[in-house]
Design an enzyme around this catalytic site. Structure first.
Site, PDB file in Angstrom:
ATOM      1  N   LYS A  54      33.153  26.772  56.664  1.00  0.00           N
ATOM      2  CA  LYS A  54      32.978  27.982  57.463  1.00  0.00           C
ATOM      3  C   LYS A  54      34.372  28.533  57.776  1.00  0.00           C
ATOM      4  O   LYS A  54      34.965  28.226  58.808  1.00  0.00           O
ATOM      5  CB  LYS A  54      32.189  27.629  58.742  1.00  0.00           C
ATOM      6  CG  LYS A  54      31.223  28.711  59.148  1.00  0.00           C
ATOM      7  CD  LYS A  54      30.278  28.244  60.228  1.00  0.00           C
ATOM      8  CE  LYS A  54      29.914  29.350  61.172  1.00  0.00           C
ATOM      9  NZ  LYS A  54      29.367  30.579  60.580  1.00  0.00           N
TER      10      LYS A  54
HETATM   11  N1  PMP Z   1      25.109  31.134  55.957  1.00  0.00           N
HETATM   12  C1  PMP Z   1      26.196  31.716  56.496  1.00  0.00           C
HETATM   13  C2  PMP Z   1      27.121  32.468  55.610  1.00  0.00           C
HETATM   14  C3  PMP Z   1      26.441  31.608  57.883  1.00  0.00           C
HETATM   15  O1  PMP Z   1      27.509  32.190  58.428  1.00  0.00           O
HETATM   16  C4  PMP Z   1      25.540  30.898  58.700  1.00  0.00           C
HETATM   17  C5  PMP Z   1      25.786  30.796  60.175  1.00  0.00           C
HETATM   18  N2  PMP Z   1      26.613  29.704  60.485  1.00  0.00           N
HETATM   19  C6  PMP Z   1      24.418  30.301  58.083  1.00  0.00           C
HETATM   20  C7  PMP Z   1      24.241  30.443  56.714  1.00  0.00           C
HETATM   21  C8  PMP Z   1      23.442  29.499  58.897  1.00  0.00           C
HETATM   22  O2  PMP Z   1      24.028  28.265  59.273  1.00  0.00           O
HETATM   23  P1  PMP Z   1      23.641  27.548  60.648  1.00  0.00           P
HETATM   24  O3  PMP Z   1      22.165  27.376  60.616  1.00  0.00           O
HETATM   25  O4  PMP Z   1      24.366  26.256  60.602  1.00  0.00           O
HETATM   26  O5  PMP Z   1      24.081  28.432  61.744  1.00  0.00           O
END
Ligand code: PMP
Length: 310
Positions: A162
């Site tokens: 991320k």
């Molecule tokens: N894909 C992307 C590109 C994201 O930014 C997020 C948000 N973190 C998600 C998927 C979903 O991930 P999570 O369920 O861990 O928030």
């Protein structure tokens, strides 16, 4: 979205200290400002009968430290320090529920592309954050468009990290959608198959079974995605984790929904103006969404292991 000034929050944790909100500043020549060399997390703390409860916090910490790896970034603080800092921010500001944003980035020292001796800075902010795409979105679903922007491949920038810089792709796709009157985008990967949303993972329902793209499709390994897969399987559904979904299959799906820490479980009612199913929240989406909110708002004792209490 409400501005920070309208919110009742005044403290940020930065590099080991609690500082006043307006003092959490960085220099304009900070490495991450120029090259996007930051990594971050987005987690939620839910209001429950037992007080605020952080949802799947250790998994968010795992992903934070893992996101730092490809960039050889050393976070100077232990998991325990980051946890205690977060808990203290929630306690001090007396928050019943909130969004949690940990961030680590290359700081100020020199400005070559190589981060060289730039220090790693770390910060955590928490603030109240309601429904990401609106209350109506949860109940009635959203209109989305397939973006003309493709998601970069994980061989170009690791998509399971991320990374702050990576979100310019999300911004381009999301803003293109909003400019065209849609609430959100779906982004295809380099091969032209369905990857994810700008900040969400995606699920497709067909003939009573669930399908979701896997990590090889250049997606983030979403924690809500994992939660929904777990809950769906417990409810007896077959989940195809790692499915390749072509663009055309979006239109013929029985149901589609997004998952994310911010977006939670959001039904998709139309893609490029084509109705999905009957153009409203589908029954399996509704069942999973209800189950998700029952768990995160602790209306059930199940999955107590997913919660950490300040
Ligand atoms: N894909 C992307 C590109 C994201 O930014 C997020 C948000 N973190 C998600 C998927 C979903 O991930 P999570 O369920 O861990 O928030």
């Amino acid at each position: 979205m409400a501005s920070f000034d309208e919110m009742d929050v005044d403290t940020i944790w930065m590099d080991g200290e609690f500082v006043d909100w307006e003092d959490a500043q960085i220099h304009v020549l900070t490495h991450a400002m120029h090259y996007g060399t930051g990594i971050f997390e987005g987690a939620r703390c839910y209001e429950t009968e037992d007080g605020p409860a952080l949802f799947r916090w250790p998994e968010h910490l795992d992903r934070l430290y893992n996101s730092a790896k490809p960039y050889e970034m050393e976070i100077d603080h232990t998991r325990e320090e980051l946890t205690e800092a977060t808990m203290e921010l929630i306690r001090r500001q007396d928050l019943a529920s909130c969004y949690i944003r940990p961030l680590a980035f290359y700081g100020y020292e020199s400005l070559g592309v190589s981060p060289g001796d730039c220090p790693t800075r770390t910060a955590i902010a928490v603030w109240p954050w309601g429904t990401y795409l609106g209350e109506d979105a949860l109940e009635n679903g959203i209109d989305v468009m397939v973006s003309s922007w493709r998601k970069h491949a994980s061989s170009q920038i690791p998509t399971n990290a991320k990374t702050t810089g990576l979100y310019v792709n999300s911004m381009l796709a999301g803003e293109e959608a909003r400019r065209n009157g849609y609430a959100e985008a779906i982004v295809l990967n380099k091969e032209g198959n369905v990857a994810e949303g700008p900040g969400e993972n995606i699920f497709l329902v067909r003939d009573g079974e669930l399908y979701t793209p896997g990590l090889a499709e250049s997606i983030l390994d979403g924690i809500t995605r994992d939660t929904v897969i777990t809950l769906a399987r417990e409810l007896g559904y077959t989940v195809h984790d790692g499915a390749t979904i072509s663009r055309g299959e979006l239109h013929t799906a029985d149901e589609l929904f997004f998952t994310g820490s911010a977006a939670e479980v959001t039904p998709i009612k139309r893609v490029d103006n084509v109705e999905i199913g009957d153009g409203s929240r589908g029954p399996i989406t509704e069942e999973l969404q209800t189950r998700f909110f029952d768990v995160v708002e602790r209306r059930t004792d199940d999955h107590e292991e997913w919660f950490t209490y300040p």
